[in-house]
Motif scaffolding. Structure first.
Motif, PDB file in Angstrom:
ATOM      1  N   ALA A   1      35.092  38.033   0.178  1.00  0.00           N
ATOM      2  CA  ALA A   1      34.205  37.991   1.344  1.00  0.00           C
ATOM      3  C   ALA A   1      34.762  38.911   2.424  1.00  0.00           C
ATOM      4  N   VAL A   2      33.905  39.765   2.975  1.00  0.00           N
ATOM      5  CA  VAL A   2      34.312  40.736   3.991  1.00  0.00           C
ATOM      6  C   VAL A   2      33.364  40.637   5.173  1.00  0.00           C
ATOM      7  N   LYS A   3      33.904  40.746   6.369  1.00  0.00           N
ATOM      8  CA  LYS A   3      33.050  40.772   7.558  1.00  0.00           C
ATOM      9  C   LYS A   3      32.809  42.212   7.969  1.00  0.00           C
ATOM     10  N   THR A   4      31.540  42.639   7.929  1.00  0.00           N
ATOM     11  CA  THR A   4      31.151  43.965   8.380  1.00  0.00           C
ATOM     12  C   THR A   4      30.325  43.796   9.635  1.00  0.00           C
ATOM     13  N   SER A   5      30.714  44.469  10.708  1.00  0.00           N
ATOM     14  CA  SER A   5      30.141  44.284  12.052  1.00  0.00           C
ATOM     15  C   SER A   5      30.191  42.799  12.399  1.00  0.00           C
ATOM     16  N   SER A   6      29.058  42.116  12.479  1.00  0.00           N
ATOM     17  CA  SER A   6      29.071  40.716  12.919  1.00  0.00           C
ATOM     18  C   SER A   6      28.720  39.746  11.804  1.00  0.00           C
ATOM     19  N   LYS A   7      28.646  40.233  10.578  1.00  0.00           N
ATOM     20  CA  LYS A   7      28.131  39.390   9.487  1.00  0.00           C
ATOM     21  C   LYS A   7      29.098  39.367   8.300  1.00  0.00           C
ATOM     22  N   TRP A   8      29.324  38.163   7.771  1.00  0.00           N
ATOM     23  CA  TRP A   8      30.102  38.025   6.547  1.00  0.00           C
ATOM     24  C   TRP A   8      29.220  38.298   5.341  1.00  0.00           C
ATOM     25  N   MET A   9      29.791  38.945   4.333  1.00  0.00           N
ATOM     26  CA  MET A   9      29.046  39.204   3.113  1.00  0.00           C
ATOM     27  C   MET A   9      29.979  39.085   1.909  1.00  0.00           C
ATOM     28  N   ILE A  10      29.412  38.740   0.757  1.00  0.00           N
ATOM     29  CA  ILE A  10      30.156  38.664  -0.486  1.00  0.00           C
ATOM     30  C   ILE A  10      30.105  40.037  -1.152  1.00  0.00           C
ATOM     31  N   THR A  11      31.286  40.604  -1.439  1.00  0.00           N
ATOM     32  CA  THR A  11      31.322  41.945  -2.016  1.00  0.00           C
ATOM     33  C   THR A  11      31.538  41.934  -3.525  1.00  0.00           C
ATOM     34  N   GLU A  12      32.116  40.829  -4.054  1.00  0.00           N
ATOM     35  CA  GLU A  12      32.392  40.809  -5.490  1.00  0.00           C
ATOM     36  C   GLU A  12      32.705  39.390  -5.939  1.00  0.00           C
ATOM     37  N   LYS A  13      32.319  39.062  -7.178  1.00  0.00           N
ATOM     38  CA  LYS A  13      32.683  37.784  -7.810  1.00  0.00           C
ATOM     39  C   LYS A  13      33.158  38.098  -9.228  1.00  0.00           C
ATOM     40  N   ILE A  14      34.357  37.639  -9.558  1.00  0.00           N
ATOM     41  CA  ILE A  14      34.905  37.897 -10.883  1.00  0.00           C
ATOM     42  C   ILE A  14      35.448  36.605 -11.479  1.00  0.00           C
ATOM     43  N   ALA A  15      35.461  36.539 -12.800  1.00  0.00           N
ATOM     44  CA  ALA A  15      36.103  35.431 -13.509  1.00  0.00           C
ATOM     45  C   ALA A  15      37.443  35.920 -14.048  1.00  0.00           C
ATOM     46  N   ARG A  16      38.478  35.115 -13.897  1.00  0.00           N
ATOM     47  CA  ARG A  16      39.829  35.467 -14.346  1.00  0.00           C
ATOM     48  C   ARG A  16      40.232  34.467 -15.429  1.00  0.00           C
ATOM     49  N   ILE A  17      40.501  34.960 -16.618  1.00  0.00           N
ATOM     50  CA  ILE A  17      40.755  34.124 -17.786  1.00  0.00           C
ATOM     51  C   ILE A  17      42.253  34.050 -18.059  1.00  0.00           C
ATOM     52  N   THR A  18      42.770  32.846 -18.322  1.00  0.00           N
ATOM     53  CA  THR A  18      44.199  32.697 -18.595  1.00  0.00           C
ATOM     54  C   THR A  18      44.530  33.132 -20.014  1.00  0.00           C
ATOM     55  N   PRO A  19      45.788  33.502 -20.258  1.00  0.00           N
ATOM     56  CA  PRO A  19      46.226  33.724 -21.644  1.00  0.00           C
ATOM     57  C   PRO A  19      46.170  32.420 -22.435  1.00  0.00           C
ATOM     58  N   ASP A  20      46.187  32.523 -23.757  1.00  0.00           N
ATOM     59  CA  ASP A  20      46.170  31.335 -24.607  1.00  0.00           C
ATOM     60  C   ASP A  20      47.339  30.420 -24.247  1.00  0.00           C
ATOM     61  N   GLY A  21      47.026  29.135 -24.071  1.00  0.00           N
ATOM     62  CA  GLY A  21      48.061  28.155 -23.800  1.00  0.00           C
ATOM     63  C   GLY A  21      48.409  27.983 -22.336  1.00  0.00           C
ATOM     64  N   TYR A  22      47.852  28.820 -21.457  1.00  0.00           N
ATOM     65  CA  TYR A  22      48.141  28.708 -20.024  1.00  0.00           C
ATOM     66  C   TYR A  22      47.025  27.939 -19.323  1.00  0.00           C
ATOM     67  N   SER A  23      47.387  27.138 -18.332  1.00  0.00           N
ATOM     68  CA  SER A  23      46.408  26.365 -17.582  1.00  0.00           C
ATOM     69  C   SER A  23      46.231  26.875 -16.164  1.00  0.00           C
ATOM     70  N   ILE A  24      47.117  27.746 -15.710  1.00  0.00           N
ATOM     71  CA  ILE A  24      47.103  28.201 -14.327  1.00  0.00           C
ATOM     72  C   ILE A  24      46.836  29.701 -14.305  1.00  0.00           C
ATOM     73  N   THR A  25      45.962  30.129 -13.399  1.00  0.00           N
ATOM     74  CA  THR A  25      45.498  31.519 -13.429  1.00  0.00           C
ATOM     75  C   THR A  25      46.308  32.460 -12.548  1.00  0.00           C
ATOM     76  N   GLU A  26      47.560  32.121 -12.210  1.00  0.00           N
ATOM     77  CA  GLU A  26      48.400  33.128 -11.561  1.00  0.00           C
ATOM     78  C   GLU A  26      48.665  34.293 -12.528  1.00  0.00           C
ATOM     79  N   GLU A  27      48.587  33.999 -13.831  1.00  0.00           N
ATOM     80  CA  GLU A  27      48.678  35.063 -14.837  1.00  0.00           C
ATOM     81  C   GLU A  27      47.362  35.076 -15.596  1.00  0.00           C
ATOM     82  N   VAL A  28      46.778  36.247 -15.775  1.00  0.00           N
ATOM     83  CA  VAL A  28      45.467  36.323 -16.413  1.00  0.00           C
ATOM     84  C   VAL A  28      45.506  37.346 -17.547  1.00  0.00           C
ATOM     85  N   LYS A  29      44.680  37.105 -18.566  1.00  0.00           N
ATOM     86  CA  LYS A  29      44.601  38.074 -19.665  1.00  0.00           C
ATOM     87  C   LYS A  29      43.305  38.869 -19.604  1.00  0.00           C
TER      88      LYS A  29
END
Length: 466
Positions: A123-151
């Motif tokens: 989310a970025v604020k341009t002039s006086s309005k907030w807008m969504i610039t991007e949405k992505i899905a981050r997938i974990t490696p096999d066997g991982y439950s936490i997405t600090e590391e992604v494959k």
């Protein structure tokens, strides 16, 4: 590098957001971690998260199993421990490092091909309005439950969970923009200078979005930067494997790579960087600047690393790239990536190689500067087409700049440090917001220096006119 304030005291953020009745249903129950709150939450919930109050390391996930057993996951750590007292003792002794943490309710989540994932919203604020610039899905490696590391990183529109959850997933995605914008607007009340927010959501099995993490503008902390760059899948092949320091991570890296680098999360000029090598006789060596310290066994290594490095500041561990050398001295490439204003395209305006002084592991102490072509010719890299490598380096620099632009939308200049391994493959090492332009003066041909200065003048002119 310049230093920007890091606004990431999590408990303060959650306490502020929970006061909004539209946001509150998407905020997990949260408290400051103590022994008493740990026992309360672990008895109340199937899973709990432990998160550092400041983003200096990865999170901890504790899951209740049968017969008073608990699984502890954090990075490559995956331990099963019996009894709540021993669980807390293990976490306190091995993972907290004396830092403040919060504890949160966690949820069983939707999966993609049996892998966990989260949804990152920019989310970025341009002039006086907030807008969504991007949405992505981050997938974990096999066997991982936490997405600090992604494959894997994918545009949200291309993601399909298991078929039975598809309609739930689609319904949840339609809510994300509204929730993210509400969060950004609410955070602006507390942090009025905030113009950029990254919000990570998870979806529970009913498809309900839960806020998982917030990131504002980043400091020059290398772990924060690494996390941003991992948001672009095209950069995956160019990023050395990296994790916050832990002795089990160190052991894992040495077993896999035989050597690795440890780096302070915040540092300049290569200060505090060391290479740790496992030798053939099961002994070890620590190489820092020109000093090499022999170590007899792994236990002694842990003690020395803690004494000299880890006890003083936050560190992370990184795969060591076998950099190409000139007369046995490693070199890297400083790539200048610029644009004339925030609406123009990024271009590479200059490249120069820095060769490390004899006995040094980093090029911050450089004995010589040269063109990339001259350095490659003097090295042992066997390339059939140098133009192809130069093009790949340019594209890597531009791709990094575009990704970092999401965090630094006003930036018009980056100095990228890119290594070349002995096989001729480029690797991203570091980015600098305030790179030293003067090094280009040492090249006989002043074309690149003049181009860099021209772009600096144009960017300053545009900034002054705004």
């Amino acid at each position: 590098m310049i230093k920007l304030r890091v606004i990431n005291e999590k408990f303060s953020q959650y306490s502020h957001l929970i006061t909004d009745e539209k946001i509150a249903p998407h905020i997990p129950e949260t408290a400051l971690l103590s022994k008493s709150t740990f026992y309360e939450y672990i008895n109340k919930y199937y899973q709990v998260y432990l998160r550092p109050c400041h983003n200096y390391k990865i999170s901890i996930l504790v899951t209740s199993l049968e017969d008073q057993q608990f699984r502890i996951e954090s990075g490559c750590i995956n331990e099963i421990i019996q009894g709540t007292h021993k669980v807390y003792q293990f976490i306190e002794n091995n993972l907290l490092n004396g830092k403040r943490f919060i504890i949160q309710q966690a949820f069983p989540r939707l999966t993609i091909d049996e892998n966990h994932f989260d949804i990152r919203v920019y989310a970025v604020k341009t002039s006086s309005k907030w807008m969504i610039t991007e949405k992505i899905a981050r997938i974990t490696p096999d066997g991982y439950s936490i997405t600090e590391e992604v494959k894997g990183v994918f545009p949200l529109s291309s993601v399909r969970p298991e078929s039975s959850f598809n309609s739930i997933f689609q319904g949840a995605c339609t809510q994300l923009d509204d929730i993210a914008l509400l969060i950004a607007i609410k955070l602006e009340e507390k942090y009025p200078t905030c113009k950029f927010v990254i919000i990570d959501f998870i979806l529970d099995l009913l498809g309900k979005p839960w806020m998982n993490e917030i990131r504002f503008r980043f400091s020059d902390g290398k772990w924060d930067w690494y996390q941003v760059l991992r948001g672009e899948q095209g950069l995956f092949p160019y990023l050395p494997e990296t994790y916050p320091y832990h002795e089990k991570v160190l052991l894992s890296y040495l077993e896999e790579y035989k050597n690795c680098m440890i780096k302070p999360n915040i540092s300049q000029w290569g200060i505090g960087i060391a290479v740790i090598t496992q030798l053939e006789n099961q002994s070890f060596e620590i190489h820092s600047e020109r000093s090499k310290i022999p170590i007899t066994d792994f236990h002694a290594l842990l003690e020395k690393v803690h004494e000299r490095y880890i006890s003083k500041k936050a560190y992370h561990i990184q795969e060591k790239i076998p950099l190409a050398t000139v007369k046995d001295c490693p070199f890297d490439v400083r790539v200048m990536v610029q644009r004339k204003n925030v609406n123009s395209d990024w271009v590479v305006t200059g490249k120069i190689t820095r060769t490390a002084a004899k006995g040094y592991i980093v090029t911050n102490v450089a004995k010589s500067l040269s063109t990339v072509e001259d350095a490659i010719e003097a090295s042992k890299i066997d390339l059939k087409n140098i133009d192809s490598l130069l093009w790949e380096i340019d594209q890597l620099g531009i791709l990094v700049a575009r990704q970092l632009e999401k965090v630094y939308p006003d930036s018009c200049l980056w100095g990228m440090d890119i290594g070349i391994d002995q096989e001729g493959k480029p690797w991203f090492i570091e980015a600098n917001l305030v790179p030293d332009v003067s090094i280009f003066r040492y090249l006989p041909d002043k074309t690149m220096l003049n181009t860099i200065k021209e772009y600096l003048r144009e960017a300053k002119k545009k900034s002054d006119n705004q």
